[in-house]
Structure formats: structure tokens, C-alpha cells
Design a protein around this motif. Structure first.
Motif, PDB file in Angstrom:
ATOM      1  N   GLY A  81       0.811  -1.201   0.000  1.00 56.73           N
ATOM      2  CA  GLY A  81       0.000   0.000   0.000  1.00 56.73           C
ATOM      3  C   GLY A  81       0.848   1.256   0.000  1.00 56.73           C
ATOM      4  N   ALA A  82       0.209   2.382   0.249  1.00 54.36           N
ATOM      5  CA  ALA A  82       0.879   3.676   0.176  1.00 54.36           C
ATOM      6  C   ALA A  82       1.985   3.775   1.213  1.00 54.36           C
ATOM      7  CB  ALA A  82      -0.135   4.798   0.388  1.00 54.36           C
ATOM      8  N   PRO A  83       3.211   4.123   0.806  1.00 58.04           N
ATOM      9  CA  PRO A  83       4.325   4.219   1.761  1.00 58.04           C
ATOM     10  C   PRO A  83       4.075   5.230   2.868  1.00 58.04           C
ATOM     11  CG  PRO A  83       5.128   4.236  -0.506  1.00 58.04           C
ATOM     12  CD  PRO A  83       3.641   4.367  -0.573  1.00 58.04           C
ATOM     13  N   GLU A  84       3.342   6.310   2.573  1.00 68.91           N
ATOM     14  CA  GLU A  84       3.124   7.343   3.576  1.00 68.91           C
ATOM     15  C   GLU A  84       2.138   6.930   4.665  1.00 68.91           C
ATOM     16  OE1 GLU A  84       0.399   8.239   0.047  1.00 68.91           O
ATOM     17  OE2 GLU A  84       2.464   7.581   0.384  1.00 68.91           O
ATOM     18  N   GLN A  85       1.543   5.741   4.542  1.00 71.93           N
ATOM     19  CA  GLN A  85       0.618   5.245   5.563  1.00 71.93           C
ATOM     20  C   GLN A  85       1.106   3.966   6.227  1.00 71.93           C
ATOM     21  OE1 GLN A  85      -3.000   4.830   3.297  1.00 71.93           O
ATOM     22  NE2 GLN A  85      -3.535   6.994   3.498  1.00 71.93           N
ATOM     23  N   VAL A  86       2.339   3.575   5.949  1.00 71.94           N
ATOM     24  CA  VAL A  86       2.829   2.310   6.475  1.00 71.94           C
ATOM     25  C   VAL A  86       2.959   2.354   7.996  1.00 71.94           C
ATOM     26  CG1 VAL A  86       5.290   2.877   6.230  1.00 71.94           C
ATOM     27  CG2 VAL A  86       4.555   0.489   6.175  1.00 71.94           C
ATOM     28  N   GLY A  87       3.297   3.504   8.559  1.00 65.61           N
ATOM     29  CA  GLY A  87       3.392   3.609  10.010  1.00 65.61           C
ATOM     30  C   GLY A  87       2.069   3.326  10.686  1.00 65.61           C
ATOM     31  N   GLU A  88       1.016   3.910  10.161  1.00 63.93           N
ATOM     32  CA  GLU A  88      -0.319   3.672  10.718  1.00 63.93           C
ATOM     33  C   GLU A  88      -0.716   2.208  10.578  1.00 63.93           C
ATOM     34  OE1 GLU A  88      -4.966   4.938   9.863  1.00 63.93           O
ATOM     35  OE2 GLU A  88      -3.337   6.272   9.223  1.00 63.93           O
ATOM     36  N   ARG A  89      -0.444   1.617   9.413  1.00 68.07           N
ATOM     37  CA  ARG A  89      -0.823   0.217   9.216  1.00 68.07           C
ATOM     38  C   ARG A  89      -0.051  -0.701  10.165  1.00 68.07           C
ATOM     39  NH1 ARG A  89      -0.277   1.703   3.799  1.00 68.07           N
ATOM     40  NH2 ARG A  89       1.592   0.413   3.539  1.00 68.07           N
ATOM     41  N   LEU A  90       1.224  -0.434  10.368  1.00 67.07           N
ATOM     42  CA  LEU A  90       2.026  -1.257  11.268  1.00 67.07           C
ATOM     43  C   LEU A  90       1.513  -1.193  12.697  1.00 67.07           C
ATOM     44  CD1 LEU A  90       5.661  -0.608   9.989  1.00 67.07           C
ATOM     45  CD2 LEU A  90       4.565  -2.845  10.194  1.00 67.07           C
ATOM     46  N   VAL A  91       1.259   0.013  13.186  1.00 60.96           N
ATOM     47  CA  VAL A  91       0.804   0.157  14.572  1.00 60.96           C
ATOM     48  C   VAL A  91      -0.583  -0.434  14.746  1.00 60.96           C
ATOM     49  CG1 VAL A  91       0.284   1.788  16.421  1.00 60.96           C
ATOM     50  CG2 VAL A  91       2.251   2.184  14.918  1.00 60.96           C
ATOM     51  N   ARG A  92      -1.456  -0.195  13.782  1.00 61.86           N
ATOM     52  CA  ARG A  92      -2.813  -0.726  13.874  1.00 61.86           C
ATOM     53  C   ARG A  92      -2.796  -2.263  13.885  1.00 61.86           C
ATOM     54  NH1 ARG A  92      -7.092   2.239  13.262  1.00 61.86           N
ATOM     55  NH2 ARG A  92      -5.967   3.874  12.111  1.00 61.86           N
ATOM     56  N   PHE A  93      -1.977  -2.854  13.019  1.00 63.19           N
ATOM     57  CA  PHE A  93      -1.879  -4.315  12.993  1.00 63.19           C
ATOM     58  C   PHE A  93      -1.285  -4.833  14.297  1.00 63.19           C
ATOM     59  CE2 PHE A  93       0.851  -8.011  12.240  1.00 63.19           C
ATOM     60  CZ  PHE A  93      -0.107  -8.939  11.866  1.00 63.19           C
ATOM     61  N   PHE A  94      -0.246  -4.175  14.782  1.00 61.76           N
ATOM     62  CA  PHE A  94       0.403  -4.563  16.030  1.00 61.76           C
ATOM     63  C   PHE A  94      -0.612  -4.597  17.177  1.00 61.76           C
ATOM     64  CE2 PHE A  94       2.561  -3.442  19.966  1.00 61.76           C
ATOM     65  CZ  PHE A  94       3.674  -4.273  19.969  1.00 61.76           C
ATOM     66  N   LEU A  95      -1.410  -3.570  17.303  1.00 57.77           N
ATOM     67  CA  LEU A  95      -2.396  -3.510  18.372  1.00 57.77           C
ATOM     68  C   LEU A  95      -3.469  -4.590  18.209  1.00 57.77           C
ATOM     69  CD1 LEU A  95      -2.897   0.350  18.662  1.00 57.77           C
ATOM     70  CD2 LEU A  95      -1.626  -1.133  20.221  1.00 57.77           C
ATOM     71  N   ARG A  96      -3.855  -4.846  16.972  1.00 59.82           N
ATOM     72  CA  ARG A  96      -4.882  -5.862  16.747  1.00 59.82           C
ATOM     73  C   ARG A  96      -4.406  -7.232  17.228  1.00 59.82           C
ATOM     74  NH1 ARG A  96      -5.676  -4.932  11.798  1.00 59.82           N
ATOM     75  NH2 ARG A  96      -4.691  -6.698  10.767  1.00 59.82           N
TER      76      ARG A  96
END
Length: 204
Positions: A81-96
Motif C-alpha cells: 500500500g501507500a508508503p506514507e501510511q505504512v506507520g499507521e498500518r504497522l501500529v494498527r496491525f500490532f495492536l490488533r
């Protein structure tokens, strides 16, 4: 009839003996230097029996670590996905993952890693070979920067896991996931795509 000697046959204890030998070998020698043959020798079984129970060396390592997810399967999906949103995706997945029942295994691994050097070496090998190797190509156009960026992301995630799930420090421990994502994701994003700053020797 003569009694059979040599390697022990497959029995209910064999699988655990292989796992114990694997954990010791991976901790002492590292994932790359460890071999199925060496682990089998330590466990007193034939290498074919190790393959029978666990398949490949990588599958044996993952089973020995008892990690709640398979990074090779999930990380490419998170990083796509979009590189500028990878931080959000990583943290969201981590918390899930950590907020799910599977998070209990992660907590046990974290506690073991901080209290036992042997476990810490195993965890370091797992993070390096099963996580960072899958994500390094995504972290920077400059291959020389990728290891630092990946380890910085790992430090952020490990700190979050320790404070929220092991120490359970409030109010972070009970903060809603969206609050945590909003606070932590920008840091992770900077580690992935932002400026890291000049090395000390290059500062004016």
C-alpha cells in the motif's frame, strides 16, 4: 532378539526433545548457523525425524519460538500500500494482534526475553531472521539505511509492547487503539520514510 540401540524412535517425548535441542541450538549458534543435522544430533534422533515433525528449519524455528503469528505471511500484507501510511498500518496491525487472545503468547515471550539471556538471543534471532528480513527492502530506497530504520521501528514496537502489555502502565495500558495509533504511528512513519538526522561526525 538383540535390543535396538542408537537414535531414539518416534515417541511422545521425541517432539519435545527436538524442540528443546532446537531452542538451545538457535540461541547458541543463531538461525543461519544452525542445521537440522546438528539439532537432530543434540536431540538424539535422525534428521529425517526432524523433517517429519517440523518440515524445514524455518518452520522448526517458528514452532520453537511459539510466536502467535507467522511474520512471513502477514508482514507483506501490512507493508503493501501507500508508503506514507505504512506507520499507521504497522501500529494498527500490532495492536490488533496484541489486544487479541494471541497477545498472551507475545507477553510471555517479552517477559522471558528481558529476564533470560538465552531467551533474549532467541528473540533477537527471530526478529532478525523472521521479521526484519521480510521488511528491509520496504524501508528505504537506500539499502544502507534500511537496517537502522527497521531496528528503530522494532524499538518503538518493543517499547509499546513492554509498557502497554507487560508493565501495563496507565493510561497507555487501557487507552483505545485509535488513541495509540494517533500517538505512535507518526514516530513509526518517520523511522520508515522520514529524515533520521545526520550522523554525529557530519553535523556542523
Amino acid at each position: 532378539m538383540a535390543r535396538r540401540t542408537g537414535r531414539r524412535p518416534g515417541n511422545p517425548d521425541t517432539r519435545e526433545a527436538i524442540l528443546a535441542a532446537a531452542r538451545e541450538t538457535f540461541a547458541e549458534r543463531g538461525f543461519d548457523a544452525a542445521s537440522i543435522r546438528g539439532i537432530a544430533t543434540s536431540a538424539g534422533v535422525d534428521p529425517a525425524l526432524v523433517h517429519h515433525y517440523f518440515g524445514t528449519k524455518e518452520q522448526l524455528f517458528k514452532t520453537a519460538m511459539d510466536f502467535p503469528i507467522d511474520p512471513a505471511e502477514v508482514l507483506p500484507q501490512v507493508l503493501a500500500g501507500a508508503p506514507e501510511q505504512v506507520g499507521e498500518r504497522l501500529v494498527r496491525f500490532f495492536l490488533r494482534i496484541w489486544d487479541s487472545p494471541a497477545g498472551a503468547a507475545g507477553v510471555a515471550l517479552m517477559r522471558s526475553a528481558v529476564s533470560n539471556d538465552w531467551s533474549a538471543r532467541l528473540m533477537r534471532e527471530f526478529v532478525t531472521t523472521q521479521m526484519l528480513r521480510h521488511v528491509l527492502p520496504k524501508f528505504s530506497a537506500d539499502p544502507a539505511e534500511a537496517p537502522l530504520r527497521a531496528s528503530l521501528v522494532a524499538s518503538q514496537m518493543a517499547g509499546l509492547a513492554m509498557v502497554r502489555y507487560v508493565l501495563k502502565l496507565e493510561p497507555l495500558a487501557s487507552a483505545p487503539p485509535e488513541v495509540v495509533v494517533a500517538a505512535v504511528a507518526p514516530n513509526v512513519q518517520r523511522y520508515v520514510t522520514g529524515e533520521l538526522g545526520a550522523p554525529p561526525g557530519q553535523r556542523e
